[in-house]
Design a protein around this motif. Sequence first.
Motif, PDB file in Angstrom:
ATOM      1  N   LEU A   4       0.857  -1.186   0.000  1.00 49.36           N
ATOM      2  CA  LEU A   4       0.000   0.000   0.000  1.00 49.36           C
ATOM      3  C   LEU A   4       0.891   1.233   0.000  1.00 49.36           C
ATOM      4  CD1 LEU A   4      -2.953   1.089   0.429  1.00 49.36           C
ATOM      5  CD2 LEU A   4      -2.394   1.163   2.851  1.00 49.36           C
ATOM      6  N   LEU A   5       1.922   1.170   0.828  1.00 52.59           N
ATOM      7  CA  LEU A   5       2.853   2.292   0.988  1.00 52.59           C
ATOM      8  C   LEU A   5       4.278   1.765   0.836  1.00 52.59           C
ATOM      9  CD1 LEU A   5       3.228   5.309   2.036  1.00 52.59           C
ATOM     10  CD2 LEU A   5       3.541   4.279   4.288  1.00 52.59           C
ATOM     11  N   GLU A   6       5.040   2.451  -0.021  1.00 53.49           N
ATOM     12  CA  GLU A   6       6.433   2.050  -0.208  1.00 53.49           C
ATOM     13  C   GLU A   6       7.327   3.263  -0.072  1.00 53.49           C
ATOM     14  OE1 GLU A   6       6.148  -0.274  -3.969  1.00 53.49           O
ATOM     15  OE2 GLU A   6       7.793  -1.407  -3.046  1.00 53.49           O
ATOM     16  N   ILE A   7       8.123   3.263   0.960  1.00 54.32           N
ATOM     17  CA  ILE A   7       9.064   4.363   1.191  1.00 54.32           C
ATOM     18  C   ILE A   7      10.441   3.821   0.832  1.00 54.32           C
ATOM     19  CG2 ILE A   7      10.073   5.855   2.956  1.00 54.32           C
ATOM     20  CD1 ILE A   7       7.411   5.584   4.487  1.00 54.32           C
ATOM     21  N   ASP A   8      11.103   4.503  -0.087  1.00 50.22           N
ATOM     22  CA  ASP A   8      12.363   3.957  -0.586  1.00 50.22           C
ATOM     23  C   ASP A   8      13.507   4.943  -0.383  1.00 50.22           C
ATOM     24  OD1 ASP A   8      14.068   2.170  -1.827  1.00 50.22           O
ATOM     25  OD2 ASP A   8      13.684   2.993  -3.826  1.00 50.22           O
ATOM     26  N   ALA A   9      14.378   4.609   0.551  1.00 49.66           N
ATOM     27  CA  ALA A   9      15.652   5.313   0.769  1.00 49.66           C
ATOM     28  C   ALA A   9      15.487   6.826   0.875  1.00 49.66           C
ATOM     29  CB  ALA A   9      16.635   4.957  -0.353  1.00 49.66           C
ATOM     30  N   ILE A  10      14.604   7.282   1.787  1.00 51.72           N
ATOM     31  CA  ILE A  10      14.409   8.734   1.893  1.00 51.72           C
ATOM     32  C   ILE A  10      15.401   9.378   2.880  1.00 51.72           C
ATOM     33  CG2 ILE A  10      11.996   8.832   1.132  1.00 51.72           C
ATOM     34  CD1 ILE A  10      11.175   9.096   4.104  1.00 51.72           C
ATOM     35  N   ASP A  11      15.818  10.567   2.493  1.00 50.16           N
ATOM     36  CA  ASP A  11      16.604  11.462   3.357  1.00 50.16           C
ATOM     37  C   ASP A  11      15.713  12.654   3.656  1.00 50.16           C
ATOM     38  OD1 ASP A  11      18.775   9.865   2.911  1.00 50.16           O
ATOM     39  OD2 ASP A  11      19.902  11.334   1.724  1.00 50.16           O
ATOM     40  N   THR A  12      15.576  12.999   4.931  1.00 55.51           N
ATOM     41  CA  THR A  12      14.793  14.188   5.285  1.00 55.51           C
ATOM     42  C   THR A  12      15.578  15.011   6.297  1.00 55.51           C
ATOM     43  OG1 THR A  12      12.729  12.986   4.936  1.00 55.51           O
ATOM     44  CG2 THR A  12      12.573  15.031   6.185  1.00 55.51           C
ATOM     45  N   ALA A  13      15.557  16.333   6.115  1.00 53.49           N
ATOM     46  CA  ALA A  13      16.336  17.220   6.980  1.00 53.49           C
ATOM     47  C   ALA A  13      15.497  18.429   7.368  1.00 53.49           C
ATOM     48  CB  ALA A  13      17.592  17.686   6.235  1.00 53.49           C
ATOM     49  N   TYR A  14      15.835  19.002   8.516  1.00 56.92           N
ATOM     50  CA  TYR A  14      15.303  20.321   8.895  1.00 56.92           C
ATOM     51  C   TYR A  14      16.480  21.279   8.720  1.00 56.92           C
ATOM     52  CZ  TYR A  14      11.663  17.533  11.206  1.00 56.92           C
ATOM     53  OH  TYR A  14      10.653  16.636  11.486  1.00 56.92           O
ATOM     54  N   GLY A  15      16.466  22.104   7.699  1.00 58.47           N
ATOM     55  CA  GLY A  15      17.612  22.954   7.429  1.00 58.47           C
ATOM     56  C   GLY A  15      18.839  22.092   7.195  1.00 58.47           C
ATOM     57  N   ARG A  21      17.953   9.036   7.136  1.00 61.32           N
ATOM     58  CA  ARG A  21      19.131   8.715   6.329  1.00 61.32           C
ATOM     59  C   ARG A  21      18.892   7.426   5.559  1.00 61.32           C
ATOM     60  NH1 ARG A  21      23.113  11.651   9.169  1.00 61.32           N
ATOM     61  NH2 ARG A  21      22.142  12.492  11.030  1.00 61.32           N
ATOM     62  N   GLY A  22      18.351   7.575   4.368  1.00 62.13           N
ATOM     63  CA  GLY A  22      18.127   6.396   3.527  1.00 62.13           C
ATOM     64  C   GLY A  22      17.109   5.440   4.119  1.00 62.13           C
ATOM     65  N   LEU A  23      16.069   5.981   4.702  1.00 59.26           N
ATOM     66  CA  LEU A  23      15.065   5.126   5.371  1.00 59.26           C
ATOM     67  C   LEU A  23      14.112   4.482   4.360  1.00 59.26           C
ATOM     68  CD1 LEU A  23      13.215   5.769   8.653  1.00 59.26           C
ATOM     69  CD2 LEU A  23      11.891   5.140   6.627  1.00 59.26           C
ATOM     70  N   SER A  24      13.930   3.168   4.494  1.00 58.71           N
ATOM     71  CA  SER A  24      12.998   2.439   3.628  1.00 58.71           C
ATOM     72  C   SER A  24      11.995   1.675   4.479  1.00 58.71           C
ATOM     73  CB  SER A  24      13.747   1.439   2.736  1.00 58.71           C
ATOM     74  OG  SER A  24      14.624   2.124   1.876  1.00 58.71           O
ATOM     75  N   LEU A  25      10.765   1.594   3.969  1.00 57.77           N
ATOM     76  CA  LEU A  25       9.692   0.932   4.725  1.00 57.77           C
ATOM     77  C   LEU A  25       8.586   0.556   3.745  1.00 57.77           C
ATOM     78  CD1 LEU A  25       8.718   0.868   7.912  1.00 57.77           C
ATOM     79  CD2 LEU A  25       7.249   2.684   7.167  1.00 57.77           C
ATOM     80  N   ARG A  26       7.967  -0.597   3.978  1.00 57.50           N
ATOM     81  CA  ARG A  26       6.905  -1.049   3.081  1.00 57.50           C
ATOM     82  C   ARG A  26       5.742  -1.515   3.936  1.00 57.50           C
ATOM     83  NH1 ARG A  26       6.783  -4.312  -2.092  1.00 57.50           N
ATOM     84  NH2 ARG A  26       5.205  -5.852  -1.634  1.00 57.50           N
TER      85      ARG A  26
END
Length: 236
Positions: A4-15, A21-26
């Motif tokens: 339903l949801l596929e998160i692939d290697a995300i980088d997220t920052a505040y400023g 750091r490369g977070l993946s989740l399904r």
Amino acid sequence: MSALLEIDAIDTAYGSSQVLRGLSLRVEEGSVHSIAGRNGVGKTTLLRSLLGLTPPRRGSVHFRGRRIDGRSPSEIARMGIALVPEGRQIFPNLTVTENLVAFAANRHGAPAPWTLERVHGLFPRLAERGANLGHQLSGGEQQMLAIGRALMTNPYLLILDEATEGLAPLIRRDIWQCLAMLHRTGLSILVIDKYVAQLIRLADRHSIVERGQVVWEGDSQALDADRSLWRRYLSV
Ligand SMILES: Nc1ncnc2c1ncn2[C@@H]1O[C@H](COP(=O)(O)OP(=O)(O)OP(=O)(O)O)[C@@H](O)[C@H]1O
């Protein structure tokens, strides 16, 4: 099962401060998936990333096969993701019933949609308190209202961020029972919480987050069996 949801290697920052750091989740359709981890490891940032509130700088997020990173929070919500936020954030000056109907929708034509009557069936207390203002409710009633309000949007995915935080044990038990019932209806749920034993009972799969990455993923049996994971990553 399909994703339903596929998160692939995300980088997220505040400023300049990078959190994910490369977070993946399904998350599989029809499953309950938990996200556990200590304070400050990035769980809420993960939710903010997939809801479009703090978009990831790298990687991708797909929901029902469509790419959603880069879309606005309202567009993502309309695609069928509903959040029960930390702190509930109900409207204090609207009545319980007004809170419930304010965002009611069945955009995707659910065959058995959530209505006021169905939410009242799940939480009879909300029917009794229908004319009361949001700020007159107890913490537990506010939490029921926050869940009921999210259901009234008839989402494909319900997300709960620390839904049992600050609640008395009996009310917490009611919330866990309600989530188990929603699971039995086939609703897909992503849940962040601190109560690992309850998460094991409720969820099908678990992802443990540490320093902005998923460091372990598995089913309830595996998480239950390995108490070293609890000590290492969950401070329990
Ligand atoms: N708006 C923001 N601006 C800057 N830094 C932030 C912001 N929100 C969170 N952070 C930082 O990002 C890191 C991860 O926070 P986040 O809230 O995602 O963690 P969490 O795992 O949800 O923790 P908690 O269980 O305490 O809510 C923390 O170091 C936090 O201080």
